[in-house]
Design an enzyme around this catalytic site. Structure first.
Site, PDB file in Angstrom:
ATOM      1  N   HIS A  13       0.866  -1.204   0.000  1.00 51.63           N
ATOM      2  CA  HIS A  13       0.000   0.000   0.000  1.00 51.63           C
ATOM      3  C   HIS A  13       0.891   1.239   0.000  1.00 51.63           C
ATOM      4  O   HIS A  13       1.487   1.587   1.012  1.00 51.63           O
ATOM      5  CB  HIS A  13      -0.902   0.018   1.235  1.00 51.63           C
ATOM      6  CG  HIS A  13      -1.889   1.149   1.228  1.00 51.63           C
ATOM      7  ND1 HIS A  13      -3.223   0.977   1.519  1.00 51.63           N
ATOM      8  CD2 HIS A  13      -1.746   2.476   0.982  1.00 51.63           C
ATOM      9  CE1 HIS A  13      -3.848   2.133   1.434  1.00 51.63           C
ATOM     10  NE2 HIS A  13      -2.968   3.076   1.118  1.00 51.63           N
ATOM     11  N   HIS A  15       1.545   5.389  -1.706  1.00 49.02           N
ATOM     12  CA  HIS A  15       1.231   6.568  -2.526  1.00 49.02           C
ATOM     13  C   HIS A  15       2.546   7.186  -2.980  1.00 49.02           C
ATOM     14  O   HIS A  15       3.419   7.459  -2.138  1.00 49.02           O
ATOM     15  CB  HIS A  15       0.466   7.617  -1.707  1.00 49.02           C
ATOM     16  CG  HIS A  15      -0.818   7.105  -1.153  1.00 49.02           C
ATOM     17  ND1 HIS A  15      -2.027   7.274  -1.789  1.00 49.02           N
ATOM     18  CD2 HIS A  15      -1.091   6.402  -0.025  1.00 49.02           C
ATOM     19  CE1 HIS A  15      -2.990   6.701  -1.071  1.00 49.02           C
ATOM     20  NE2 HIS A  15      -2.443   6.168   0.008  1.00 49.02           N
ATOM     21  N   LYS A  99      -9.350  -0.101  -6.098  1.00 51.26           N
ATOM     22  CA  LYS A  99      -9.364   0.527  -4.774  1.00 51.26           C
ATOM     23  C   LYS A  99     -10.707   1.207  -4.559  1.00 51.26           C
ATOM     24  O   LYS A  99     -11.127   2.046  -5.373  1.00 51.26           O
ATOM     25  CB  LYS A  99      -8.233   1.561  -4.671  1.00 51.26           C
ATOM     26  CG  LYS A  99      -8.196   2.336  -3.347  1.00 51.26           C
ATOM     27  CD  LYS A  99      -7.678   1.483  -2.209  1.00 51.26           C
ATOM     28  CE  LYS A  99      -7.771   2.212  -0.861  1.00 51.26           C
ATOM     29  NZ  LYS A  99      -6.676   3.101  -0.592  1.00 51.26           N
ATOM     30  N   HIS A 136     -10.588   1.273   1.504  1.00 54.15           N
ATOM     31  CA  HIS A 136     -10.397   2.281   2.554  1.00 54.15           C
ATOM     32  C   HIS A 136     -11.608   2.146   3.463  1.00 54.15           C
ATOM     33  O   HIS A 136     -12.701   2.603   3.116  1.00 54.15           O
ATOM     34  CB  HIS A 136     -10.276   3.702   1.984  1.00 54.15           C
ATOM     35  CG  HIS A 136     -10.008   4.716   3.063  1.00 54.15           C
ATOM     36  ND1 HIS A 136      -8.796   5.341   3.217  1.00 54.15           N
ATOM     37  CD2 HIS A 136     -10.793   5.179   4.069  1.00 54.15           C
ATOM     38  CE1 HIS A 136      -8.847   6.139   4.280  1.00 54.15           C
ATOM     39  NE2 HIS A 136     -10.049   6.060   4.805  1.00 54.15           N
ATOM     40  N   HIS A 174      -4.811  -0.486   5.767  1.00 50.61           N
ATOM     41  CA  HIS A 174      -4.389   0.284   6.948  1.00 50.61           C
ATOM     42  C   HIS A 174      -5.332   0.134   8.145  1.00 50.61           C
ATOM     43  O   HIS A 174      -6.009   1.078   8.549  1.00 50.61           O
ATOM     44  CB  HIS A 174      -4.172   1.763   6.614  1.00 50.61           C
ATOM     45  CG  HIS A 174      -5.171   2.379   5.666  1.00 50.61           C
ATOM     46  ND1 HIS A 174      -6.519   2.337   5.875  1.00 50.61           N
ATOM     47  CD2 HIS A 174      -4.995   3.076   4.527  1.00 50.61           C
ATOM     48  CE1 HIS A 174      -7.126   2.975   4.884  1.00 50.61           C
ATOM     49  NE2 HIS A 174      -6.226   3.422   4.061  1.00 50.61           N
ATOM     50  N   ASP A 247       1.304   2.719   3.518  1.00 51.64           N
ATOM     51  CA  ASP A 247       0.459   3.901   3.300  1.00 51.64           C
ATOM     52  C   ASP A 247       1.302   5.171   3.337  1.00 51.64           C
ATOM     53  O   ASP A 247       0.799   6.250   3.681  1.00 51.64           O
ATOM     54  CB  ASP A 247      -0.685   3.988   4.310  1.00 51.64           C
ATOM     55  CG  ASP A 247      -1.811   4.905   3.831  1.00 51.64           C
ATOM     56  OD1 ASP A 247      -1.854   5.231   2.631  1.00 51.64           O
ATOM     57  OD2 ASP A 247      -2.633   5.310   4.664  1.00 51.64           O
TER      58      ASP A 247
HETATM   59  O1  DOR Z   1      -3.580   9.528   5.553  1.00 52.79           O
HETATM   60  C1  DOR Z   1      -3.891   9.206   4.425  1.00 52.79           C
HETATM   61  N1  DOR Z   1      -3.292   9.729   3.336  1.00 52.79           N
HETATM   62  N2  DOR Z   1      -4.881   8.324   4.276  1.00 52.79           N
HETATM   63  C2  DOR Z   1      -5.391   8.058   3.079  1.00 52.79           C
HETATM   64  O2  DOR Z   1      -6.307   7.286   3.012  1.00 52.79           O
HETATM   65  C3  DOR Z   1      -4.878   8.724   1.859  1.00 52.79           C
HETATM   66  C4  DOR Z   1      -3.511   9.193   2.042  1.00 52.79           C
HETATM   67  C5  DOR Z   1      -3.079  10.180   0.969  1.00 52.79           C
HETATM   68  O3  DOR Z   1      -3.284   9.897  -0.206  1.00 52.79           O
HETATM   69  O4  DOR Z   1      -2.503  11.214   1.324  1.00 52.79           O
HETATM   70 ZN    ZN Z   2      -3.459   5.051   1.382  1.00 53.41          ZN
END
Ligand code: DOR
Ligand code: ZN
Length: 343
Positions: A13, A15, A99, A136, A174, A247
């Site tokens: 997971h 980003h 997702k 999520h 998460h 995450d």
């Molecule tokens: O804290 C988070 N940041 N939770 C999420 O679900 C998305 C993520 C983000 O993309 O910044």
């Molecule tokens: Zn995330």
């Protein structure tokens, strides 16, 4: 010196954004992980296979020469996703999951799903193609207390999804609560979960006590200590349903240190070190390899990765900030010492 060598892990997971931020963060993840599941919540979101393939190329361009890293792409499920796109995704070698963001639940979730029942026909198509659904797991309901949103989502929506689509592989992303751990443990083998380093290391005091700490603000939000203990027990317990998903979510420092700061902890700079700290504290360093390197690959039905990484017990100080050329990202534990260091 104490060392720990494990099979090269994967991040299930992650980003990485695009543009300048992508270039800043990609070397961190590629150094530590063989593969990562790339979240599709860009602006605009990655909703089609064609967009995912273009994004994949952009990611590959951002990997420093000589580093071997494979992005595992995902598509953002919306009310407009079609059954044809689900089939295309299932046939693509590079797209591994959809997702589900409840609309309004988190960063860039405006295009998410407002009415879960409206996408039930698509979940049926995913189930028939054995395409995993990554969730999520929070309700986006202003009337629901933010600390209850995960529990309420599981009770009011996720249990029903699992009952209606028993063949659908689901990753509850998460996890943050004891109730979520319980749900995953008692569900069938089709249901698994990721756990982040921040939810293993911190409870909500780290966010709110003795001063507001915006770099500990993420969604789902940090919870009480008894929830953290349940997560540590799940991660270190050896159950293959639980695996590593950082995450890691880079945001510009100015957007976090802000009157309306955005959600996300950046952990890619030291992900393994942070997990090692949590596992060592639990007396379970011998369980780190399964959690980090085996369970996720097995659930996604991908070969386990090859090669190894080595961590040494050697303190180092995390920089205050990463980035240049207009990028400034404050990492988790900025300016603090970490006990473990990846060689
Ligand atoms: O804290 C988070 N940041 N939770 C999420 O679900 C998305 C993520 C983000 O993309 O910044
Ligand atoms: Zn995330």
């Amino acid at each position: 010196m104490k060392t720990l060598t494990i099979t090269r892990p994967d991040d299930w997971h992650l980003h990485v954004r695009n543009g300048a931020i992508l270039k800043t963060v990609m070397p961190h993840t590629a150094r530590q992980f063989a593969r990562a599941v790339i979240m599709p919540n860009l602006k605009p979101p990655v909703t089609t296979v064609a967009q995912a393939l273009a994004y994949r190329d952009e990611i590959l361009q951002a990997i420093p020469a000589g580093m071997d890293f494979t992005p595992l792409m995902t598509l953002y499920l919306t009310g407009s996703t079609t059954a044809v796109e689900v089939k295309k995704a299932a046939e693509s070698r590079h797209v591994h999951a959809f997702k589900l963001y409840p609309a309004g639940a988190t960063t860039n979730s405006d295009s998410g799903v407002a009415d879960i029942h409206a996408v039930y026909p698509l979940l049926a198509v995913m189930e028939s193609h054995d395409m995993p659904l990554l969730v999520h797991g929070e309700v986006a309901d202003d009337a629901c207390d933010i600390f209850d949103r995960e529990r309420v989502f599981i009770e009011s929506q996720l249990s029903a999804i699992h009952e209606n689509f028993p063949g659908l592989r689901i990753v509850v992303e998460h996890l943050t609560t004891a109730e979520a751990v319980q749900f995953v443990q008692s569900a069938s083998a089709k249901v698994a979960a990721t756990i982040t380093p921040q939810h293993l290391l911190f409870n909500r005091n780290a966010l709110l006590a003795g001063g507001l700490r915006p770099h500990h603000y993420c969604l789902p939000i940090l919870k009480r200590e008894h929830h953290r203990l349940a997560l540590v027990a799940a991660a270190t317990g050896g159950n293959p349903k639980f695996f590593l998903g950082t995450d890691s979510a880079p945001h510009q420092t100015s957007l976090k240190e802000n009157a309306c700061g955005c959600a996300g902890c950046y952990s890619a700079h030291a992900a393994l070190e942070l997990y090692a700290e949590a596992f060592e504290r639990a007396g379970a360093l011998d369980r780190l390899e399964g959690f980090a390197s085996f369970h996720g690959a097995d659930f996604y039905r991908l070969p386990r990765s090859t090669g190894t990484v080595t961590l040494v017990k050697s303190a180092w100080q995390v920089p205050l900030v990463y980035g240049d050329d207009g990028v400034a990202i404050t990492p988790l534990k900025a300016g603090e010492a970490l006990a473990w260091k990846m060689l």
